[in-house]
Design a protein around this motif. Structure first.
Motif, short mmCIF file in Angstrom:
data_model
loop_
_atom_site.label_atom_id
_atom_site.label_comp_id
_atom_site.label_asym_id
_atom_site.label_seq_id
_atom_site.Cartn_x
_atom_site.Cartn_y
_atom_site.Cartn_z
N LEU A 174 73.32 38.98 44.12
CA LEU A 174 73.96 39.74 43.06
C LEU A 174 75.48 39.64 43.14
O LEU A 174 76.06 39.67 44.24
N VAL A 175 76.12 39.54 41.99
CA VAL A 175 77.58 39.66 41.88
C VAL A 175 77.87 40.99 41.21
O VAL A 175 77.43 41.25 40.09
N LEU A 176 78.61 41.86 41.91
CA LEU A 176 78.93 43.20 41.41
C LEU A 176 80.43 43.36 41.29
O LEU A 176 81.18 43.03 42.21
N ARG A 177 80.88 43.90 40.15
CA ARG A 177 82.31 44.11 39.91
C ARG A 177 82.62 45.60 39.87
O ARG A 177 81.92 46.37 39.21
N PHE A 178 83.67 45.98 40.55
CA PHE A 178 84.08 47.38 40.58
C PHE A 178 84.54 47.80 39.17
O PHE A 178 85.09 46.99 38.41
N PRO A 179 84.35 49.05 38.83
CA PRO A 179 84.66 49.50 37.46
C PRO A 179 86.13 49.80 37.25
O PRO A 179 86.88 50.07 38.19
N LYS A 180 86.52 49.78 35.98
CA LYS A 180 87.82 50.31 35.57
C LYS A 180 87.64 51.75 35.15
O LYS A 180 86.61 52.12 34.58
N THR A 181 88.65 52.57 35.40
CA THR A 181 88.63 53.95 34.96
C THR A 181 89.93 54.26 34.22
O THR A 181 90.81 53.40 34.12
N LYS A 182 90.05 55.46 33.73
CA LYS A 182 91.29 55.86 33.05
C LYS A 182 92.47 55.83 34.01
O LYS A 182 93.62 55.66 33.60
N LYS A 183 92.19 55.96 35.30
CA LYS A 183 93.25 55.94 36.30
C LYS A 183 93.57 54.54 36.79
O LYS A 183 94.53 54.36 37.55
N GLY A 184 92.75 53.56 36.38
CA GLY A 184 93.03 52.20 36.81
C GLY A 184 91.79 51.49 37.33
O GLY A 184 90.67 52.00 37.25
N GLN A 185 92.00 50.31 37.90
CA GLN A 185 90.92 49.47 38.40
C GLN A 185 90.52 49.89 39.82
O GLN A 185 91.34 49.96 40.72
N ARG A 186 89.24 50.21 40.01
CA ARG A 186 88.72 50.44 41.35
C ARG A 186 88.69 49.11 42.11
O ARG A 186 88.49 48.05 41.52
N SER A 187 88.86 49.18 43.42
CA SER A 187 88.86 47.94 44.20
C SER A 187 88.42 48.20 45.64
O SER A 187 88.33 49.35 46.09
N LEU A 188 88.20 47.11 46.36
CA LEU A 188 87.85 47.23 47.77
C LEU A 188 88.97 47.84 48.59
O LEU A 188 88.73 48.37 49.68
#
Length: 264
Positions: free
Chosen positions: A100-114
């Protein structure tokens, strides 16, 4: 140029033959198996994308998701859902040995990341149970695309806003313009001195013919198979008759993302 091609081909063969393992990015770790037969190996493709190899989960929990957080050192409800491989935030069904390839979500506060998380879990929100997780080290070396300044030349007229090595297989040349007045111009890449001809890069259609006219077109270009895995120090437009028309340089020691095509 023929001698350069021979040298690069030999180097490419050596690079390919030296490893048979598929490059998947930086290994984060294995999911602990706590409940519901969760297993899988987790890799960082870049700071917002992970690859889960051989993922299994029996799908029997009522409210399980891929989940991540940093507010607690161990998995808890104080986190956020990572969308599944389809980009959906639906309750997880069963998986059996899936990649699986999973991408972290964007939120109103910005891009989630590792960079924002301490753990990734298969988590049941309704009962606050961790079915299996992997810890994300704070010093994890994350692959990243490498972006350089744009190509620029006044004679001939040649421009681009930027050049990016997107992953180990792919260049992206943004807003590329070329007046076509040098009839033998081609894309090249290589290591070492940017004045060398290097290895020819096929155009966006896979052709090795000389470049035609372009007007602010963004091009996705394949890195030649025979040099995949080598350090890339420059990309440019080169002419056998006039030499290097314009080029940009890269840090050859940057850890690049793996090929998305090979992981999907």
């Amino acid at each position: 140029m023929a001698s350069c091609w021979k040298i690069l081909c030999v180097l490419g063969i050596l690079a390919v033959s030296s490893t048979n393992a598929l490059y998947k990015g930086t290994h984060i770790g294995k999911f602990s198996t706590l409940h519901h037969d969760v297993v899988g190996d987790v890799y960082a493709i870049d700071n917002i994308t992970i690859y889960v190899e051989g993922f299994s989960y029996d799908g029997e929990a009522p409210d399980a998701y891929f989940f991540a957080g940093n507010r607690t050192p161990e998995p808890s409800n104080r986190g956020f859902i990572i969308p599944d491989e389809r980009g959906r935030t639906e309750v997880l069904g069963p998986y059996r040995n899936r990649n699986l390839v999973l991408r972290f979500p964007k939120t109103k506060k910005g891009q989630r990341s590792l960079n924002d998380v301490q753990w990734v879990s298969v988590w049941c929100r309704r009962f606050a149970i961790d079915f299996g997780h992997v810890k994300v080290p704070s010093n994890l070396e994350l692959p990243q695309a490498q972006r350089a300044s744009g190509l620029e030349s006044d004679n001939p007229q040649l421009r681009s806003s930027s050049v990016m090595i997107a992953d180990i297989d792919t260049f992206v040349v943004e807003d590329f313009s070329f007046d076509g007045t040098v009839p033998d111009a081609i894309f090249v890449m290589g290591s070492g001195n940017a004045d060398a001809s290097g290895s020819q890069v096929p155009d966006e259609k896979g052709s090795l013919n000389p470049l035609r006219k372009y007007n602010k077109k963004t091009l996705t270009l394949p890195i030649p198979a025979e040099v995949v895995g080598q350090s890339i120090q420059y990309f440019g437009v080169w002419s056998p008759s006039k030499g290097m028309l314009a080029s940009v340089t890269f840090n050859p020691n940057t850890l690049l993302p793996p090929s998305m095509k090979s992981l999907q």
